[in-house]
Design a protein around this motif. Structure first.
Motif, PDB file in Angstrom:
ATOM      1  N   HIS A  58       0.834  -1.206   0.000  1.00  0.00           N
ATOM      2  CA  HIS A  58       0.000   0.000   0.000  1.00  0.00           C
ATOM      3  C   HIS A  58       0.868   1.254   0.000  1.00  0.00           C
ATOM      4  O   HIS A  58       0.597   2.218  -0.740  1.00  0.00           O
ATOM      5  CB  HIS A  58      -0.933  -0.007   1.203  1.00  0.00           C
ATOM      6  N   GLU A  59       1.928   1.258   0.795  1.00  0.00           N
ATOM      7  CA  GLU A  59       2.816   2.417   0.852  1.00  0.00           C
ATOM      8  C   GLU A  59       3.544   2.603  -0.479  1.00  0.00           C
ATOM      9  O   GLU A  59       3.728   3.729  -0.948  1.00  0.00           O
ATOM     10  CB  GLU A  59       3.826   2.251   1.988  1.00  0.00           C
ATOM     11  N   LYS A  62       1.295   4.181  -3.066  1.00  0.00           N
ATOM     12  CA  LYS A  62       1.090   5.611  -2.828  1.00  0.00           C
ATOM     13  C   LYS A  62       2.184   6.440  -3.480  1.00  0.00           C
ATOM     14  O   LYS A  62       1.940   7.571  -3.926  1.00  0.00           O
ATOM     15  CB  LYS A  62       1.060   5.892  -1.324  1.00  0.00           C
ATOM     16  N   SER A  63       3.401   5.885  -3.532  1.00  0.00           N
ATOM     17  CA  SER A  63       4.530   6.621  -4.110  1.00  0.00           C
ATOM     18  C   SER A  63       4.744   6.324  -5.592  1.00  0.00           C
ATOM     19  O   SER A  63       5.699   6.812  -6.194  1.00  0.00           O
ATOM     20  CB  SER A  63       5.821   6.272  -3.342  1.00  0.00           C
ATOM     21  N   ALA A 105      -7.757   0.569  -2.588  1.00  0.00           N
ATOM     22  CA  ALA A 105      -6.820   1.314  -3.433  1.00  0.00           C
ATOM     23  C   ALA A 105      -6.676   0.688  -4.814  1.00  0.00           C
ATOM     24  O   ALA A 105      -6.534   1.399  -5.810  1.00  0.00           O
ATOM     25  CB  ALA A 105      -5.453   1.388  -2.742  1.00  0.00           C
TER      26      ALA A 105
END
Length: 320
Positions: A58-59, A62-63, A105
């Motif tokens: 997930h992180e 995001k990037s 997401a």
């Protein structure tokens, strides 16, 4: 490397990243240029195990604003890695939130999803992944191993074509839900089906009616013929095993009453419906092996194979 046209690089990355995410992670380490070129495809298909990997993915997403996850495999290995049952080791609230956040997401771009989570009926209400609020507009193939079933709403996956669920998810409302909310469904598979499920024969009659394989008792023959689907639809039923493989390869037998109940009603074998198939019984391997098999079938479908539909000699690929 930069001399090669960008379009060719993208095509190479698209073809190379049809695995569990290993190739995509490797491409991200080659160089800054390759990392940039492959960003859209590095997470084309990816497998995650447990909440820690879920948070990490997930992180990363995001990037990486250009990343598009098309195929996702999630397994919760806590019950066989720890040696404890999910009743003894319940999933934490923050872990449930992390899994749901990842699914939300990736939901706009997902074509196939496999979830292997052995949450029990006793702990399901407070220990499950919340599928009902999610919307997967492009999802065409879904495998749910455990107590999970498709939510009764047309917003969840309006294009769903292939559904593979476990015995734990079978109930009397399933047929009505499929016929009302999943009109695009052409393939249904139920694995480890146990006869001790209440009114199993009635459930099978509802499912075959919902898939257009049998005439519902409320409709006349003429009415049913006029509403029959124009494309073939299939139901695959896998009976449950008579025994399970426990830890260290030990054979675990159920009690005699339940063991007798694992045999499907003879009526199912006598239906002889063209598109209704009773598969060989489940061999009774443990949960770790079941997770491995589910992953192998998921990967096979991504690479144009039949996966869990191999008995049909299916050659229709996913909408990639």
């Amino acid at each position: 490397m930069s001399k090669l046209p960008l379009e060719i690089w993208r095509e190479i990355c698209c073809l190379a990243c049809k695995d569990d995410g290993t190739t995509g992670r490797s491409l991200g380490l080659v160089s800054q240029y390759v990392r940039s070129v492959s960003e859209e495809y590095r997470y084309y298909s990816i497998a995650v195990a447990g909440p820690r990997q879920v948070r990490g993915l997930h992180e990363v997403l995001k990037s990486a604003p250009l990343a598009r996850v098309r195929h996702l495999y999630f397994v919760d290995p806590r019950d066989y890695v720890s040696g404890l049952s999910v009743v003894v080791l319940p999933r934490r609230t923050e872990d449930i939130a992390a899994i749901n956040n990842l699914l939300e997401a990736v939901s706009p771009t997902l074509f196939s999803l496999t979830i292997v989570s052995h949450t029990t009926r006793q702990t399901f209400n407070g220990d499950h992944i919340a599928l009902h609020p999610l919307q997967f507009p492009l999802l065409t193939e879904l495998t749910l191993r455990g107590c999970y079933t498709v939510p009764p709403t047309e917003l969840f996956a309006p294009r769903l074509a292939r559904l593979h669920i476990s015995s734990e998810a079978v109930n009397r409302s399933l047929g009505q839900s499929l016929s009302k909310y999943y009109s695009e469904l052409t393939h249904l598979r139920i694995s480890r089906l146990m006869e001790f499920i209440s009114d199993i024969l009635g459930i099978m009659e509802d499912l075959t009616s919902a898939m257009g394989l049998r005439r519902p008792p409320t409709e006349s023959q003429d009415e049913w013929v006029s509403t029959m689907p124009t494309i073939p639809r299939y139901i695959l039923i896998q009976p449950g095993p008579e025994s399970w493989q426990g830890s260290e390869g030990r054979v675990v037998l159920s009690d005699p009453r339940r063991r007798r109940g694992m045999l499907l009603p003879l009526q199912l074998y006598e239906w002889r419906l063209k598109y209704f198939t009773v598969l060989p019984p489940h061999v009774g391997y443990g949960r770790e092996r079941e997770a491995e098999l589910a992953k192998a079938e998921w990967l096979d479908r991504i690479n144009w194979g039949p996966g869990c539909w191999d008995i049909l000699n299916a050659n229709k690929p996913l909408s990639l």
